[in-house]
Design a protein around this motif. Structure first.
Motif, PDB file in Angstrom:
ATOM      1  N   LEU A   1       0.852  -1.190   0.000  1.00  0.00           N
ATOM      2  CA  LEU A   1       0.000   0.000   0.000  1.00  0.00           C
ATOM      3  C   LEU A   1       0.885   1.235   0.000  1.00  0.00           C
ATOM      4  O   LEU A   1       1.811   1.334   0.810  1.00  0.00           O
ATOM      5  CB  LEU A   1      -0.880  -0.016   1.259  1.00  0.00           C
ATOM      6  N   CYS A   2       0.621   2.172  -0.905  1.00  0.00           N
ATOM      7  CA  CYS A   2       1.378   3.421  -0.856  1.00  0.00           C
ATOM      8  C   CYS A   2       0.574   4.524  -1.519  1.00  0.00           C
ATOM      9  O   CYS A   2      -0.491   4.292  -2.086  1.00  0.00           O
ATOM     10  CB  CYS A   2       2.760   3.270  -1.492  1.00  0.00           C
ATOM     11  N   TRP A   3       1.097   5.720  -1.445  1.00  0.00           N
ATOM     12  CA  TRP A   3       0.419   6.896  -1.982  1.00  0.00           C
ATOM     13  C   TRP A   3       1.088   7.401  -3.255  1.00  0.00           C
ATOM     14  O   TRP A   3       0.951   8.546  -3.628  1.00  0.00           O
ATOM     15  CB  TRP A   3       0.380   7.994  -0.927  1.00  0.00           C
ATOM     16  N   GLY A   4       1.808   6.534  -3.924  1.00  0.00           N
ATOM     17  CA  GLY A   4       2.506   6.942  -5.134  1.00  0.00           C
ATOM     18  C   GLY A   4       3.919   7.382  -4.822  1.00  0.00           C
ATOM     19  O   GLY A   4       4.158   8.156  -3.909  1.00  0.00           O
ATOM     20  N   SER A   5       4.880   6.908  -5.618  1.00  0.00           N
ATOM     21  CA  SER A   5       6.286   7.114  -5.257  1.00  0.00           C
ATOM     22  C   SER A   5       6.957   8.282  -5.961  1.00  0.00           C
ATOM     23  O   SER A   5       8.146   8.499  -5.776  1.00  0.00           O
ATOM     24  CB  SER A   5       7.067   5.826  -5.552  1.00  0.00           C
TER      25      SER A   5
ATOM     26  N   GLY B   1      13.042   5.892   3.504  1.00  0.00           N
ATOM     27  CA  GLY B   1      12.192   6.462   2.481  1.00  0.00           C
ATOM     28  C   GLY B   1      12.794   6.497   1.095  1.00  0.00           C
ATOM     29  O   GLY B   1      14.011   6.477   0.919  1.00  0.00           O
ATOM     30  N   HIS B   2      11.905   6.587   0.115  1.00  0.00           N
ATOM     31  CA  HIS B   2      12.272   6.686  -1.294  1.00  0.00           C
ATOM     32  C   HIS B   2      12.213   8.128  -1.788  1.00  0.00           C
ATOM     33  O   HIS B   2      12.644   8.416  -2.897  1.00  0.00           O
ATOM     34  CB  HIS B   2      11.289   5.870  -2.129  1.00  0.00           C
TER      35      HIS B   2
ATOM     36  N   THR C   1       8.249  -6.925   9.845  1.00  0.00           N
ATOM     37  CA  THR C   1       9.343  -7.033   8.886  1.00  0.00           C
ATOM     38  C   THR C   1       9.638  -5.622   8.400  1.00  0.00           C
ATOM     39  O   THR C   1       8.776  -4.975   7.805  1.00  0.00           O
ATOM     40  CB  THR C   1       8.965  -7.928   7.693  1.00  0.00           C
ATOM     41  N   ALA C   2      10.829  -5.132   8.682  1.00  0.00           N
ATOM     42  CA  ALA C   2      11.189  -3.760   8.330  1.00  0.00           C
ATOM     43  C   ALA C   2      11.539  -3.671   6.853  1.00  0.00           C
ATOM     44  O   ALA C   2      12.216  -4.544   6.306  1.00  0.00           O
ATOM     45  CB  ALA C   2      12.366  -3.291   9.181  1.00  0.00           C
ATOM     46  N   ALA C   3      11.084  -2.583   6.202  1.00  0.00           N
ATOM     47  CA  ALA C   3      11.271  -2.475   4.760  1.00  0.00           C
ATOM     48  C   ALA C   3      11.526  -1.035   4.339  1.00  0.00           C
ATOM     49  O   ALA C   3      11.731  -0.151   5.169  1.00  0.00           O
ATOM     50  CB  ALA C   3      10.032  -3.024   4.038  1.00  0.00           C
ATOM     51  N   THR C   4      11.506  -0.822   3.045  1.00  0.00           N
ATOM     52  CA  THR C   4      11.556   0.519   2.475  1.00  0.00           C
ATOM     53  C   THR C   4      10.123   0.984   2.229  1.00  0.00           C
ATOM     54  O   THR C   4       9.218   0.164   2.071  1.00  0.00           O
ATOM     55  CB  THR C   4      12.335   0.528   1.152  1.00  0.00           C
ATOM     56  N   ASP C   5       9.917   2.286   2.180  1.00  0.00           N
ATOM     57  CA  ASP C   5       8.581   2.817   1.914  1.00  0.00           C
ATOM     58  C   ASP C   5       8.043   2.307   0.586  1.00  0.00           C
ATOM     59  O   ASP C   5       6.921   1.813   0.489  1.00  0.00           O
ATOM     60  CB  ASP C   5       8.612   4.346   1.872  1.00  0.00           C
TER      61      ASP C   5
ATOM     62  N   ILE D   1       1.150  -6.871   5.103  1.00  0.00           N
ATOM     63  CA  ILE D   1       0.852  -5.587   4.477  1.00  0.00           C
ATOM     64  C   ILE D   1       2.071  -4.690   4.580  1.00  0.00           C
ATOM     65  O   ILE D   1       2.575  -4.422   5.676  1.00  0.00           O
ATOM     66  CB  ILE D   1      -0.368  -4.889   5.102  1.00  0.00           C
ATOM     67  N   SER D   2       2.555  -4.244   3.427  1.00  0.00           N
ATOM     68  CA  SER D   2       3.669  -3.310   3.323  1.00  0.00           C
ATOM     69  C   SER D   2       3.099  -1.912   3.125  1.00  0.00           C
ATOM     70  O   SER D   2       2.181  -1.719   2.331  1.00  0.00           O
ATOM     71  CB  SER D   2       4.536  -3.719   2.118  1.00  0.00           C
ATOM     72  N   PHE D   3       3.649  -0.928   3.849  1.00  0.00           N
ATOM     73  CA  PHE D   3       3.082   0.416   3.787  1.00  0.00           C
ATOM     74  C   PHE D   3       4.138   1.458   4.136  1.00  0.00           C
ATOM     75  O   PHE D   3       5.155   1.154   4.762  1.00  0.00           O
ATOM     76  CB  PHE D   3       1.885   0.551   4.740  1.00  0.00           C
ATOM     77  N   GLU D   4       3.876   2.693   3.731  1.00  0.00           N
ATOM     78  CA  GLU D   4       4.798   3.792   3.998  1.00  0.00           C
ATOM     79  C   GLU D   4       4.715   4.230   5.460  1.00  0.00           C
ATOM     80  O   GLU D   4       3.641   4.569   5.949  1.00  0.00           O
ATOM     81  CB  GLU D   4       4.486   4.975   3.091  1.00  0.00           C
ATOM     82  N   ALA D   5       5.848   4.210   6.141  1.00  0.00           N
ATOM     83  CA  ALA D   5       5.895   4.651   7.538  1.00  0.00           C
ATOM     84  C   ALA D   5       7.102   5.547   7.795  1.00  0.00           C
ATOM     85  O   ALA D   5       7.348   5.939   8.932  1.00  0.00           O
ATOM     86  CB  ALA D   5       5.930   3.438   8.468  1.00  0.00           C
ATOM     87  N   ALA D   6       7.849   5.868   6.741  1.00  0.00           N
ATOM     88  CA  ALA D   6       8.984   6.783   6.870  1.00  0.00           C
ATOM     89  C   ALA D   6       8.728   8.082   6.121  1.00  0.00           C
ATOM     90  O   ALA D   6       9.292   9.121   6.461  1.00  0.00           O
ATOM     91  CB  ALA D   6      10.260   6.129   6.341  1.00  0.00           C
ATOM     92  N   ASN D   7       7.872   8.033   5.114  1.00  0.00           N
ATOM     93  CA  ASN D   7       7.502   9.201   4.339  1.00  0.00           C
ATOM     94  C   ASN D   7       7.020  10.316   5.269  1.00  0.00           C
ATOM     95  O   ASN D   7       6.162  10.094   6.129  1.00  0.00           O
ATOM     96  CB  ASN D   7       6.377   8.799   3.370  1.00  0.00           C
ATOM     97  N   ALA D   8       7.547  11.522   5.089  1.00  0.00           N
ATOM     98  CA  ALA D   8       7.213  12.636   5.990  1.00  0.00           C
ATOM     99  C   ALA D   8       5.732  12.987   5.986  1.00  0.00           C
ATOM    100  O   ALA D   8       5.232  13.578   6.943  1.00  0.00           O
ATOM    101  CB  ALA D   8       8.034  13.864   5.605  1.00  0.00           C
ATOM    102  N   ARG D   9       5.030  12.601   4.938  1.00  0.00           N
ATOM    103  CA  ARG D   9       3.591  12.874   4.890  1.00  0.00           C
ATOM    104  C   ARG D   9       2.794  11.841   5.677  1.00  0.00           C
ATOM    105  O   ARG D   9       1.637  12.092   6.050  1.00  0.00           O
ATOM    106  CB  ARG D   9       3.124  12.881   3.424  1.00  0.00           C
TER     107      ARG D   9
END
Length: 402
Positions: free
Chosen positions: A274-278, A339-340, A368-372, A304-312
């Motif tokens: 899940l993301c908001w567009g890279s 973050g990407h 499981t820790a990942a990239t945004d 479920i993989s999701f953005e959690a580092a993105n400043a938004r």
């Protein structure tokens, strides 16, 4: 001590040799299907072996193939995760109408529709920035043109997904769990169609076709990651802004399609991204996680993989905490902790702190820790690998404290 597992969201920077080889490939008569050669396949095989080894060296415990089997012919390319699917189904052709060029579509209450990518509300709010090639908010260049669906959709990518599986499995060490990304039905169906009378029929056709790809990956013992940014980023592509209730009803169709496409597959081998567009835009109109989390949790996936580092979106870790009672007991959370969308390399201590937030919610064995998002095509190769090293070190630190 519980070892925090680590992975990525898929795309990793291609080597200059691989990008040049993709740029040199010729197209079939349809104008968008890329031809391949034995020499090219040998190049991909070697590149995947190298990228898996490099992931292992920096502490990634669940490596992927870097999406190297998905064509990227430019250093900056935000669409390779999607464009690859055009090579693997029938019923597509180039027309004058595409995802980027079709006319603006207006939605009404109870009748939500996606408009053109160029009509996004965020693009309107920051029109000058998007029009400025030096602003840094562009979206790069895709390897292939975007086609239109003009006929029945059927999966034709059996040899290509078999090659993806072979490249990765040959690179893995005994006992190592790897993953391959694949586009989700709802995101795939965002290309225009002149064949299906309704959007829902178009989505379900993609679900039936892509199920074959998902099954080929899980049958090989690998994790399949379903890339579905449409679940969150469609919100910004609806004019005017819809109600949250209408949007969730609109999104539920895409969740239902996922569930049908993965029906009977080993749940623990299915990850939803899940993301908001890279792309590196302002993202001022992103929908808040709290509005869609319950709907997204309806997907019958094991991770479920999701953005959690993105400043938004980093602050939304509290949404998971506030809703921990509805998180399925067998769901593994795969938060992005580097973050990407920035060239700043996160400090390992910050990475560890981000990991610990989620470990306290569901337990360290279910994190499981990942990239945004994917790093390939978004940040420079040197930056990407520095971020992955920080991810690995941060996970090691967190493992000693949770």
């Amino acid at each position: 001590m519980t070892t925090i597992q680590t992975t990525t969201a898929g795309s990793l920077p291609r080597t200059a040799q691989l990008i040049e080889a993709n740029a040199a490939r010729e197209f079939e008569d349809d104008g968008f299907t890329l031809k391949s050669t034995p020499e090219y396949e040998e190049l991909v095989t070697a590149a995947v072996a190298d990228v898996v080894a490099r992931q292992r060296d920096v502490g990634i415990t669940q490596p992927g193939d870097g999406e190297f089997g998905k064509a990227m012919s430019n250093p900056i390319d935000y669409g390779a995760w999607w464009g690859y699917s055009f090579q693997r189904v029938s019923g597509l052709e180039l027309t004058d109408n595409s995802f980027f060029t079709f006319e603006r579509v207006e939605s009404t209450p109870g009748n939500v529709k996606i408009t053109s990518f160029l009509d996004r509300r965020d693009r309107e709010a920051f029109a000058d920035a998007y029009a400025d090639p030096e602003s840094g908010v562009g979206t790069g260049k895709n390897a292939t043109a975007f086609p239109t669906n003009t006929g029945d959709i059927a999966y034709t990518g059996h040899e290509k997904v078999a090659a993806d599986v072979r490249h990765l499995t040959e690179a893995l060490e005994p006992g190592e769990k790897g993953f391959i990304t694949a586009i989700a039905p709802g995101s795939a169906a965002r290309i225009t169609t002149s064949h299906f009378p309704t959007e829902e029929e178009h989505i379900w056709a993609w679900a039936a076709a892509l199920r074959e790809e998902y099954k080929a990956i899980t049958d090989a013992g690998l994790i399949v990651q379903l890339d579905d940014p449409s679940l969150a980023e469609n919100w910004d592509q609806i004019q005017p802004e819809p109600s949250v209730a209408d949007y969730n009803a609109f999104t539920q169709i895409r969740i239902d399609a996922i569930n049908e496409a993965i029906r009977g597959l080993p749940k623990e081998q299915v990850r939803l991204h899940l993301c908001w567009g890279s792309w590196h835009g302002p993202h001022s109109t992103d929908i808040e996680l709290k509005h869609i989390l319950k709907t997204v949790l309806g997907a019958n996936v094991g991770q479920i993989s999701f953005e959690a580092a993105n400043a938004r979106h980093e602050h939304e870790w509290t949404v998971w905490e506030e809703n921990k009672d509805i998180i399925p007991d067998d769901l593994v959370l795969v938060p992005g902790v580097v973050g990407h969308s920035t060239n700043i390399v996160e400090h390992p201590e910050l990475v560890a702190q981000r990991i610990e937030r989620f470990a306290k919610i569901v337990g360290p064995e279910r994190v499981t820790a990942a990239t945004d998002c994917g790093l390939g095509g978004r940040v420079h190769e040197q930056v990407a690998w520095a971020k992955l090293a920080s991810l690995g070190e941060g996970a090691r630190i967190a493992s000693t404290r949770v």
